[in-house]
Scaffold this motif. Structure first.
Motif, PDB file in Angstrom:
ATOM      1  N   GLU A  67      12.879   3.385   2.755  1.00  0.00           N
ATOM      2  CA  GLU A  67      12.665   3.168   1.327  1.00  0.00           C
ATOM      3  C   GLU A  67      12.935   4.445   0.536  1.00  0.00           C
ATOM      4  OE1 GLU A  67      11.842   0.661  -1.917  1.00  0.00           O
ATOM      5  OE2 GLU A  67      12.237   0.252   0.212  1.00  0.00           O
ATOM      6  N   GLY A 104       0.766  -1.237   0.000  1.00  0.00           N
ATOM      7  CA  GLY A 104       0.000   0.000   0.000  1.00  0.00           C
ATOM      8  C   GLY A 104       0.796   1.284   0.000  1.00  0.00           C
ATOM      9  N   ARG A 105       2.023   1.266  -0.484  1.00  0.00           N
ATOM     10  CA  ARG A 105       2.843   2.490  -0.458  1.00  0.00           C
ATOM     11  C   ARG A 105       3.227   2.957  -1.873  1.00  0.00           C
ATOM     12  NH1 ARG A 105       0.696   2.474   3.848  1.00  0.00           N
ATOM     13  NH2 ARG A 105       1.673   1.815   5.810  1.00  0.00           N
ATOM     14  N   ASP A 106       2.566   2.423  -2.898  1.00  0.00           N
ATOM     15  CA  ASP A 106       2.928   2.719  -4.292  1.00  0.00           C
ATOM     16  C   ASP A 106       2.874   4.207  -4.609  1.00  0.00           C
ATOM     17  OD1 ASP A 106       3.287   0.067  -4.649  1.00  0.00           O
ATOM     18  OD2 ASP A 106       1.620  -0.252  -6.023  1.00  0.00           O
ATOM     19  N   ILE A 107       1.788   4.869  -4.245  1.00  0.00           N
ATOM     20  CA  ILE A 107       1.599   6.274  -4.604  1.00  0.00           C
ATOM     21  C   ILE A 107       2.675   7.142  -3.959  1.00  0.00           C
ATOM     22  CG2 ILE A 107       0.068   8.265  -4.387  1.00  0.00           C
ATOM     23  CD1 ILE A 107      -2.299   6.354  -4.613  1.00  0.00           C
ATOM     24  N   THR A 141      -4.974  -6.266  -0.064  1.00  0.00           N
ATOM     25  CA  THR A 141      -3.572  -5.893  -0.282  1.00  0.00           C
ATOM     26  C   THR A 141      -2.666  -6.616   0.710  1.00  0.00           C
ATOM     27  OG1 THR A 141      -4.201  -3.709  -1.130  1.00  0.00           O
ATOM     28  CG2 THR A 141      -1.946  -3.962  -0.321  1.00  0.00           C
ATOM     29  N   ILE A 158       5.650   6.305  -2.880  1.00  0.00           N
ATOM     30  CA  ILE A 158       6.981   6.025  -3.440  1.00  0.00           C
ATOM     31  C   ILE A 158       7.120   6.637  -4.828  1.00  0.00           C
ATOM     32  CG2 ILE A 158       8.466   4.174  -4.297  1.00  0.00           C
ATOM     33  CD1 ILE A 158       7.437   2.467  -1.938  1.00  0.00           C
ATOM     34  N   ASP A 159       6.077   6.521  -5.656  1.00  0.00           N
ATOM     35  CA  ASP A 159       6.125   7.116  -6.996  1.00  0.00           C
ATOM     36  C   ASP A 159       6.255   8.636  -6.921  1.00  0.00           C
ATOM     37  OD1 ASP A 159       5.938   4.637  -8.157  1.00  0.00           O
ATOM     38  OD2 ASP A 159       3.787   4.769  -8.589  1.00  0.00           O
ATOM     39  N   GLU A 160       5.553   9.252  -5.980  1.00  0.00           N
ATOM     40  CA  GLU A 160       5.614  10.707  -5.843  1.00  0.00           C
ATOM     41  C   GLU A 160       7.000  11.163  -5.407  1.00  0.00           C
ATOM     42  OE1 GLU A 160       2.504  11.862  -3.209  1.00  0.00           O
ATOM     43  OE2 GLU A 160       0.975  11.907  -4.783  1.00  0.00           O
TER      44      GLU A 160
END
Length: 388
Positions: free
Chosen positions: A56, A18-21, A215, A23-25
């Motif tokens: 991360e 659940g940390r995709d957004i 998730t 990390i992408d930002e």
């Protein structure tokens, strides 16, 4: 086979859930697409994954060629630590860190003597100059300067102000600088009330917490898939449900189920189901214990008044059970929300904010406040006894 799950606090799991957004930002911020998102404040409850996300982000920056300075709230002086780390980095990357100068010469025999001069020995240049030079060199290598600070709630406010002032000066000078800080939400909120934390109030705020159960189940399945074992779909789903999407519990239920499976090649539903009690006990001891410690009697009474309800509790019912005016319950409600122990659940309703908090409260009712969930058992000979 080595257990792939990492239920210890601050340990980075193999699969992030659940940390995709976020990390992408941050990756985009490092690349310069959204440079305003380079100042980030991560907050959340114990076990929610704050330090993991901070780590991360740091790894992303290092992979992108950035130079990092890691500050520690336990240090006597943040500025002294900042200077020490910055100078250490400069000695590694500054081509002018070491120079030589002619001190004597002999013309006829053409001999000379030179002394080596260390540019960064002693106090020397002001910290602002040292940081400016480091940021300049970091950018020349294609990256920037990253400064991180964990356990933010424990930092001295005046030291934090001095640190962030240097960060602002670097940003104002046009340098590529990122500042990441993480801490427990209640402590961070109290810190931000201080008049000298304006920079942090303007930082991009990231609240980390639970993910959806699906998730969580997928994260558990993928973690096992990277090993020689496998987990049945039913077992993965049950593990996700037991974890309730809480990052610490995702790793904990996965680890306990792995242990229960022993040498078997497949983790079954029974392995997961048999791990539930140990998982809840660990949650009560490691997360609920610190959260409930020092809680006032009236706040604890409010939480216990919610135990009669299977789902969200009506604030009117809570007031009636406590024997107080419904208008007065709002004081305790707001304070418990600030403590991250309850959260709004619709107009006039509240619910527990942490998984298994109801079981922690029932344990207190049975055993008393502060009673250990898993008392030590068993007897065995010590090394002295074995020698005898």
């Amino acid at each position: 086979m080595t257990n792939p799950f990492t239920p210890g606090f601050g340990l980075t799991p193999i699969i992030l859930a659940g940390r995709d957004i976020a990390i992408d930002e941050f990756a985009a911020a490092l690349a310069g697409t959204v440079p305003e998102a380079r100042a980030i404040l991560i907050s959340g409850q114990r076990g929610a994954g704050k330090t993991v996300l901070l780590t991360e982000f740091r790894e992303l920056a290092l992979e992108a060629g950035w130079t990092d300075l890691r500050m520690h709230t336990s240090s006597t002086s943040l500025l002294e630590e900042l200077r020490g780390q910055a100078i250490s980095r400069l000695r590694e990357i500054d081509p002018e860190a070491e120079t030589s100068r002619l001190t004597s010469a002999r013309v006829m025999n053409v001999s000379a003597q030179r002394d080596i001069v260390q540019r960064y020995e002693g106090e020397g240049e002001p910290l602002a100059v040292v940081l400016d030079r480091l940021a300049e060199l970091a950018e020349a290598e294609g990256g920037g300067l990253l400064i991180t600070l964990d356990e933010l709630q424990s930092v001295d406010r005046d030291q934090l102000h001095a640190l962030t002032q240097h960060v602002q000066d670097l940003i104002g000078s046009g340098h590529a600088v990122a500042f990441l800080a993480a801490g427990v939400r209640t402590g961070v909120d109290a810190l931000l009330d201080h008049e000298r934390t304006t920079f942090l109030r303007r930082a991009h705020r990231l609240e980390v917490g639970s993910v959806d159960v699906g998730t969580a189940a997928e994260a558990i399945r993928m973690t096992v898939a990277d090993t020689a074992k496998s987990i049945t779909p039913e077992a993965a789903v049950l593990a996700g449900e037991i974890s309730r999407g809480y990052p610490y519990l995702i790793q904990l239920i996965g680890s306990k189920a792995w242990q229960n499976s022993g040498d078997a090649e497949v983790i079954e539903v029974e392995d997961v189901r048999g791990a539930r009690d140990a998982v809840v006990a660990a949650m009560i001891k490691n997360v609920h214990g610190p959260a409930l410690r020092g809680l006032s009697a009236r706040k604890r009474e409010y939480l216990r008044a919610m135990l009669e309800d299977e789902g969200p509790s009506a604030v009117g019912d809570i007031a009636r059970r406590m024997g107080i005016d419904p208008r007065n319950q709002s004081t305790y409600r707001e304070r418990l929300i600030e403590d991250d122990l309850i959260r709004p659940a619709g107009r006039g309703f509240v619910e527990y904010a942490l998984p298994y908090l109801d079981e922690a409260l029932r344990h207190e009712e049975r055993e008393g406040v502060g009673a250990d969930v898993e008392p030590d058992r068993g007897v065995r000979r010590s090394h002295r006894g074995r020698r005898a």
